[in-house]
Design a protein around this motif. Sequence first.
Motif, PDB file in Angstrom:
ATOM      1  N   GLU A 120       1.630  -3.385  20.453  1.00 23.71           N
ATOM      2  CA  GLU A 120       0.563  -2.914  19.579  1.00 23.71           C
ATOM      3  C   GLU A 120      -0.054  -4.039  18.754  1.00 23.71           C
ATOM      4  N   SER A 121       0.645  -5.166  18.630  1.00 23.18           N
ATOM      5  CA  SER A 121       0.114  -6.273  17.832  1.00 23.18           C
ATOM      6  C   SER A 121      -1.012  -6.998  18.545  1.00 23.18           C
ATOM      7  N   LEU A 122      -1.152  -6.762  19.852  1.00 22.51           N
ATOM      8  CA  LEU A 122      -2.188  -7.453  20.617  1.00 22.51           C
ATOM      9  C   LEU A 122      -3.499  -6.676  20.542  1.00 22.51           C
ATOM     10  N   ASP A 123      -4.073  -6.611  19.342  1.00 23.13           N
ATOM     11  CA  ASP A 123      -5.316  -5.870  19.183  1.00 23.13           C
ATOM     12  C   ASP A 123      -6.534  -6.788  19.163  1.00 23.13           C
ATOM     13  N   HIS A 124      -6.300  -8.081  19.361  1.00 18.60           N
ATOM     14  CA  HIS A 124      -7.416  -9.030  19.382  1.00 18.60           C
ATOM     15  C   HIS A 124      -8.103  -8.994  20.744  1.00 18.60           C
ATOM     16  N   GLU A 125      -9.259  -9.579  20.802  1.00 15.27           N
ATOM     17  CA  GLU A 125      -9.997  -9.606  22.056  1.00 15.27           C
ATOM     18  C   GLU A 125      -9.296 -10.504  23.073  1.00 15.27           C
ATOM     19  N   SER A 126      -9.589 -10.267  24.340  1.00 17.04           N
ATOM     20  CA  SER A 126      -9.009 -11.096  25.391  1.00 17.04           C
ATOM     21  C   SER A 126      -9.678 -12.462  25.388  1.00 17.04           C
ATOM     22  N   PRO A 127      -9.049 -13.480  26.007  1.00 16.11           N
ATOM     23  CA  PRO A 127      -9.696 -14.793  26.129  1.00 16.11           C
ATOM     24  C   PRO A 127     -11.065 -14.698  26.804  1.00 16.11           C
ATOM     25  N   ILE A 128     -11.186 -13.781  27.769  1.00 15.33           N
ATOM     26  CA  ILE A 128     -12.460 -13.632  28.475  1.00 15.33           C
ATOM     27  C   ILE A 128     -13.540 -13.139  27.525  1.00 15.33           C
ATOM     28  N   GLU A 129     -13.227 -12.117  26.741  1.00 13.63           N
ATOM     29  CA  GLU A 129     -14.207 -11.577  25.803  1.00 13.63           C
ATOM     30  C   GLU A 129     -14.630 -12.624  24.777  1.00 13.63           C
ATOM     31  N   GLU A 130     -13.647 -13.354  24.270  1.00 15.42           N
ATOM     32  CA  GLU A 130     -13.963 -14.348  23.244  1.00 15.42           C
ATOM     33  C   GLU A 130     -14.874 -15.441  23.786  1.00 15.42           C
ATOM     34  N   LEU A 131     -14.558 -15.934  24.972  1.00 13.30           N
ATOM     35  CA  LEU A 131     -15.402 -16.965  25.566  1.00 13.30           C
ATOM     36  C   LEU A 131     -16.818 -16.454  25.799  1.00 13.30           C
ATOM     37  N   PHE A 132     -16.915 -15.245  26.321  1.00 13.02           N
ATOM     38  CA  PHE A 132     -18.222 -14.628  26.572  1.00 13.02           C
ATOM     39  C   PHE A 132     -19.031 -14.572  25.278  1.00 13.02           C
ATOM     40  N   GLU A 133     -18.405 -14.111  24.201  1.00 15.55           N
ATOM     41  CA  GLU A 133     -19.106 -14.010  22.924  1.00 15.55           C
ATOM     42  C   GLU A 133     -19.447 -15.385  22.355  1.00 15.55           C
ATOM     43  N   ASP A 134     -18.537 -16.356  22.506  1.00 19.12           N
ATOM     44  CA  ASP A 134     -18.814 -17.701  22.003  1.00 19.12           C
ATOM     45  C   ASP A 134     -20.026 -18.315  22.697  1.00 19.12           C
ATOM     46  N   GLN A 135     -20.127 -18.101  23.999  1.00 21.83           N
ATOM     47  CA  GLN A 135     -21.251 -18.646  24.750  1.00 21.83           C
ATOM     48  C   GLN A 135     -22.557 -17.965  24.354  1.00 21.83           C
ATOM     49  N   LEU A 136     -22.505 -16.676  24.050  1.00 23.13           N
ATOM     50  CA  LEU A 136     -23.693 -15.968  23.570  1.00 23.13           C
ATOM     51  C   LEU A 136     -24.062 -16.420  22.161  1.00 23.13           C
ATOM     52  N   THR A 137     -23.053 -16.614  21.322  1.00 26.30           N
ATOM     53  CA  THR A 137     -23.283 -17.003  19.927  1.00 26.30           C
ATOM     54  C   THR A 137     -24.023 -18.329  19.822  1.00 26.30           C
ATOM     55  N   CYS A 138     -23.756 -19.221  20.771  1.00 26.61           N
ATOM     56  CA  CYS A 138     -24.346 -20.561  20.707  1.00 26.61           C
ATOM     57  C   CYS A 138     -25.755 -20.614  21.294  1.00 26.61           C
ATOM     58  N   ALA A 139     -26.202 -19.545  21.927  1.00 25.24           N
ATOM     59  CA  ALA A 139     -27.432 -19.589  22.723  1.00 25.24           C
ATOM     60  C   ALA A 139     -28.710 -19.619  21.900  1.00 25.24           C
ATOM     61  N   ASP A 140     -29.687 -20.368  22.420  1.00 33.51           N
ATOM     62  CA  ASP A 140     -31.071 -20.285  21.949  1.00 33.51           C
ATOM     63  C   ASP A 140     -31.889 -19.397  22.877  1.00 33.51           C
ATOM     64  N   LEU A 141     -31.434 -19.312  24.123  1.00 35.68           N
ATOM     65  CA  LEU A 141     -32.086 -18.479  25.127  1.00 35.68           C
ATOM     66  C   LEU A 141     -30.993 -17.873  26.005  1.00 35.68           C
TER      67      LEU A 141
END
Length: 348
Positions: free
Chosen positions: A157-178
């Motif tokens: 139950e302690s593993l409620d954080h996002e998966s490595p895949i989700e985090e990477l996906f969001e990080d790449q979106l966060t950095c985007a200009d386009l």
Amino acid sequence: MQQKIPATVITGFLGAGKTTMIRNLLTNAGGKKIALIINEFGDLGVDGDVLKGCGAENCTEDDIIELTNGCICCTVADDFIPTMTKLLEREQRPDHIVIETSGLALPQPLVAAFNWPDIRSEVTVDGVITVVDSAAVAAGRFADDHDAVDARRAEDESLDHESPIEELFEDQLTCADLIVLNKTDLIDADGLGRVKSEVASRIARKPVMIEARNGEVPASVLLGLGIGTEDDIVNRKSHHELEHEEGEPHDHDEFDSFVVELGAIADTSGFVEKLKGIIAEHDVLRLKGFIDVSGKPMRLQLQAVGARIDQYFDRAWAPGEKRATRLVVIGLHEMDQDAVRKAIEALA
């Protein structure tokens, strides 16, 4: 004072279509002399091989630089900065620099590197472009529905954080200009609407979002954004930066890659169909490479994202070139490498 050279950073998760988009860009660059830096995850330089064969006059083999020693976001000082320095020392400097990051790379450390004094005075980040596999997003590949991740969460139950895949996906979106929503031809209008909502919900910033098929985006859209992203990178922090402000080293222990080498394949249709089963059984994230087809003078390129496999003959085998089937397999750390390798080898 010499004008700064614009650099475009192209990021996006495994199989989003970055290499295809860059290939289209190079062949339709309107005469711009482009230098290309490629960073791949894995030991086989497939993307570089694909791009070197595109025949673009404005980007020769000498203009294509591969960094395959590790993720560029982890080796900025050791690999990227020296590479950029050598590039800038050339007598004939490029009009534009394009950097294709690994599908598992955080773009933030790379963009931040453009603030190094020796680089900042010579180059500016024209923009960060994040390519999204629309079909994969529509199928839930970046949500927490991966069987292996779900199983771990159910057990702990302690593993409620996002998966490595989700985090990477969001990080790449966060950095985007386009953001380029690629492969829209593989989904219907409702699916595209869901993808747009899903992508928008992942980020606080709202960069421009465009649609594409087969990575076909005009050079005029990709180049010349004039953002100067390095000046704003502190406002686009990754999950890793937010969770570890003290600067702990970033790593990719969550992912593994390895290369499988085979001989010639006679029945490619049967080979590909059986590969789909292996990919599904072992939850392989990405598989790419080349196939030596028996009796064929052309090399068959293979690109798999999940169970979707694209294949096409990209060029003839060169005289004296060693013919072989070489595939890169990328998956989560718990992937059983030996089982996957043996299963693929059994198909030959």
